[in-house]
Each structure stands twice: as C-alpha cells, then as structure tokens.
Design an enzyme around this catalytic site. Structure first.
Site, short mmCIF file in Angstrom:
data_model
loop_
_atom_site.label_atom_id
_atom_site.label_comp_id
_atom_site.label_asym_id
_atom_site.label_seq_id
_atom_site.Cartn_x
_atom_site.Cartn_y
_atom_site.Cartn_z
CD GLU A 35 3.68 32.39 38.44
OE1 GLU A 35 3.92 31.26 37.99
OE2 GLU A 35 4.45 33.00 39.21
CE1 TYR A 80 1.47 29.93 39.73
CE2 TYR A 80 -0.24 29.06 38.30
CZ TYR A 80 1.04 29.53 38.49
OH TYR A 80 1.90 29.60 37.41
#
Ligand code: GDP
Ligand code: MN
Length: 381
Positions: free
Chosen positions: A189, A101
C-alpha cells in the site's frame, strides 16, 4: 509480517518507485546530522507499525537543526500511541499538490489480486470507503493471466491522470505487482502517493508479507530476528500462553479448542443472531493455566458482555478446563456471565467442579450458543 515504512521504501526504491531522499536515525544526534546532510526542510517520521502517525504526533516537519533536535527528542521520548520509537526516518520534505491512495491486495473470495486506488488519498481506505465509496477504483487481476496494459489504463483513467503523470502511475502500479509476487506479500500500500511539483512520489509504505512464506525471504527473516515486530498486548499474551487470538468487533467472547471447532462456534453464535468479539483457540491438550490466561484476557476486554466457552475434550481434559475457568473467575474482579459447553474426556469431573462453582453448564452447543446470544442481547440494552 509487517514491514516498517523505511524497509518498504527501500524495496520501493529498488523496484523503481520514486521515494523522497531519506535516512534512518536511531538517536536525536543522528537525526540532526542526517537532517543537515539531506537539507531542510525535512520530515521526521516515527518508525512504528501503527497507522495514523500524523495525527498522533509521530510525523513532524523541521526547518532548522534546532527543530530537528526538538522533534526527534520528543518523538523518541513520547513514542506514538503507546508504542516506543527506536528509529526515525528523516526525509527531504516535498510539496504536495494532491494525495492519492494506491494499493494491491488479495481478494480471497474472487481468488484475484485487486488494485484499490483513489484520488482521495491521505486518509485510511476504510474512511474513504465509509464516506465516499464511489471514490474507490477497483481493478481485479487474475493471477494466472497476469497484469496487462489495460489494467493499468483502468487505473490511470479512473484517477483522471493523463500524459506524464499517467505514465508514472503505470510504472508504479507495475512495480507494486512485481513486489507483491516477488515478496509473497498480501498487501502493498502507498498512502499517500503524492503528486508533487517533481512528479509522483510514494510518501508512505505499508507492506505485509505472508508469514508462511517468510522462509523464502532470508533477508526479511533476518531483519525480523534483529528487530521483532511490535504486537498488540493481546497478541503478546496469546503468544506467551500458546493460543491463537484474533480480535473481531462483536460483544460475545469466544473460546474454543481447535481452529475448526472455534470457527464453528463463531458461526453458531452468528447463526443465532449474536456478534462474536474474537476468535480464541486454546489448541489441543490445553492445561488449566492456558485456559485461565485465555479467559482472563476476555474478562478484561470491556467490549465483551458474555463469554462463551465451547470445548470438546479429547486430549484436552474437561477437569483441567474447569479448573482454569474457576481460577480465572476467582482471581478476576470483573464479573461477566459465562456460558460453558464442555463435553468429552473427564466430563463428569469438569461438570461437578463447574456446578459447585455455580457456573451454568451445557452439553448441547446449539442450546449454549442460543443462551449466550440471549444474555448478550439482554445486557446490550
Ligand atoms: P501515517 O499518518 O502513519 O499514515 O503517515 P504518512 O506517512 O502517510 O504521513 C501522514 C501525512 O503527513 C501525509 O498524508 C502527508 O500529508 C504528510 N507528509 C508526509 N510526508 C510529507 C512531506 O514530505 N511533505 C509534506 N508537506 N507532507 C508530508
Ligand atoms: Mn500513510
């Protein structure tokens, strides 16, 4: 403004972040044609602005043209989580060794940018934060000092990467920073950022742009006008009736007029130990129909036990507000206690109307807030 995955990946690609080869399809025929051109296996990805598409059936691996057709038809027909699908991103499938992530966002209280990174990618950052908070690495960047090599080293060391993979991650992190600045983004993101047999690749993208800066990005403004973003049902209703609505996670519905008073009302409720379920500002000069739409929206929300309406009448007239309240209550079959604090222009008339409709009425906002919190506690069990 939230960008679609394919829009974000186009930006990624322009900034040197590796993404799988992919093309956008608007029909099952096109999806099949593009799958063949890219070469199997491919991944079909529904382009919608809701998360968790994987679990909801919006992402499918296809190994043959027949499978591509079958899945594309199904995705276009069924949509994802109630949202209709107009585009599918067809991508070359990759072999994932590990999912990371990586995001860059703004930490407003620190007035800094912050990278969040984790080697537990693939699931939502909220889920990682809840289950394994120690697995999240945070690296803060002072916007005036800018990004330095040591920030990037913190990231790679934190993720346990070295050699070629560390270099790739640093290049990608640097690109995120550049995108953040160039596009006036408030979030960039990548989840998952995948380690594959061909290096590190961005498998998903989530970019949100500060709406107040959209005028500086004509290309984005144009894509927004061509393809208006989906909104939640509440946001659509709010837009239509001209009030501002933000959902929160409590059980006391809040309606105020003016952003300042509405914020102060949230604080007041929290001060007396209650949990606001939303921010709803009906704005200045609201007429009965807007008040009615606002109250109806909150009455329908099953999480809300009590509605607290705090209006200070200036250009907003108390009798108009009272009329909106009464109409909403009369036409709704959902009964919920309502706490009203209403002062200002035409207060007497508003009060008379509410009292004859049997609605508890306050002029002191402390008392009203306290009462709303008590009611919510009693109903909460
Ligand atoms: P989201 O569920 O809406 O966040 O969609 P993502 O784009 O993040 O995809 C969800 C999951 O699908 C990823 O975490 C991957 O595990 C999987 N996935 C996506 N693309 C590929 C691919 O090319 N190959 C493989 N094997 N899995 C993929
Ligand atoms: Mn994802």
């Amino acid at each position: 403004m939230r960008l679609y995955e394919y829009e974000g990946k186009k930006i990624f690609s322009n900034y040197g972040i590796p993404v799988p080869e992919g093309e956008v399809a608007s029909s099952p025929d096109e999806a099949v044609e593009k799958s063949i051109r890219i070469g199997f296996p491919v991944v079909l990805k529904a382009q919608v602005l809701v998360g968790g598409r994987g679990k909801a059936g919006g992402i499918k691996l296809a190994r043959t043209p027949d499978e591509s057709r079958e899945y594309a038809e199904k995705i276009f027909r069924e949509g994802v989580k109630g949202v209709s699908v107009r585009k599918i991103l067809v991508e070359k499938a990759v072999n994932i060794i590990q999912e990371y992530y990586l995001s860059l966002t703004i930490d407003r209280s620190n007035r800094k940018y912050v990278y969040l990174a984790s080697s537990e990618g693939g699931v939502d950052i909220e889920e990682i934060a809840a289950k394994k908070p120690e697995a999240i690495i945070r690296v803060y960047i002072d916007p005036l000092a800018g990004l330095s090599d040591y920030h990037l080293r913190y990231l790679t060391e934190g993720l346990g990467l070295s050699g070629e993979h560390a270099k790739q991650l640093q290049t990608i992190s640097k690109a995120l920073y550049k995108i953040m600045i160039d596009y006036d983004a408030d979030l960039v993101e990548i989840n998952p950022l995948a380690l594959t047999d061909k290096g590190i690749v961005a498998l998903d993208s989530k970019i949100t742009i500060d709406d107040n800066a959209l005028y500086r990005h004509k290309d984005l403004e144009e894509s927004l006008s061509k393809d208006p973003r989906e909104f939640t049902e509440e946001e659509v209703i709010a837009k239509k009736h001209g009030f501002s609505f933000v959902s929160l996670d409590g059980d006391i519905g809040i309606i105020g007029n003016g952003a300042g008073l509405t914020m102060a009302t949230l604080d007041l409720v929290a001060h007396f130990g209650g949990n606001p379920a939303n921010f709803l500002d009906i704005g200045g000069g609201a007429r009965a129909d807007r008040v009615k739409a606002a109250l109806t929206l909150l009455l329908k929300d099953p999480r809300i036990k009590v509605v607290f309406l705090n209006v200070y009448g200036g250009i907003t007239r108390c009798d108009e507000v009272a009329r909106g309240i009464i109409e909403a209550l009369n036409e709704s079959n959902i009964k919920k206690p309502l706490v009203v604090r209403l002062v200002g222009t035409n207060e007497e008339e508003g009060r008379r109307m509410l009292e004859s409709a049997g609605i508890r009425y306050f002029t002191d906002d402390d008392e009203a807030a306290k009462y709303a919190v008590e009611l919510a506690k009693q109903l909460g069990g």
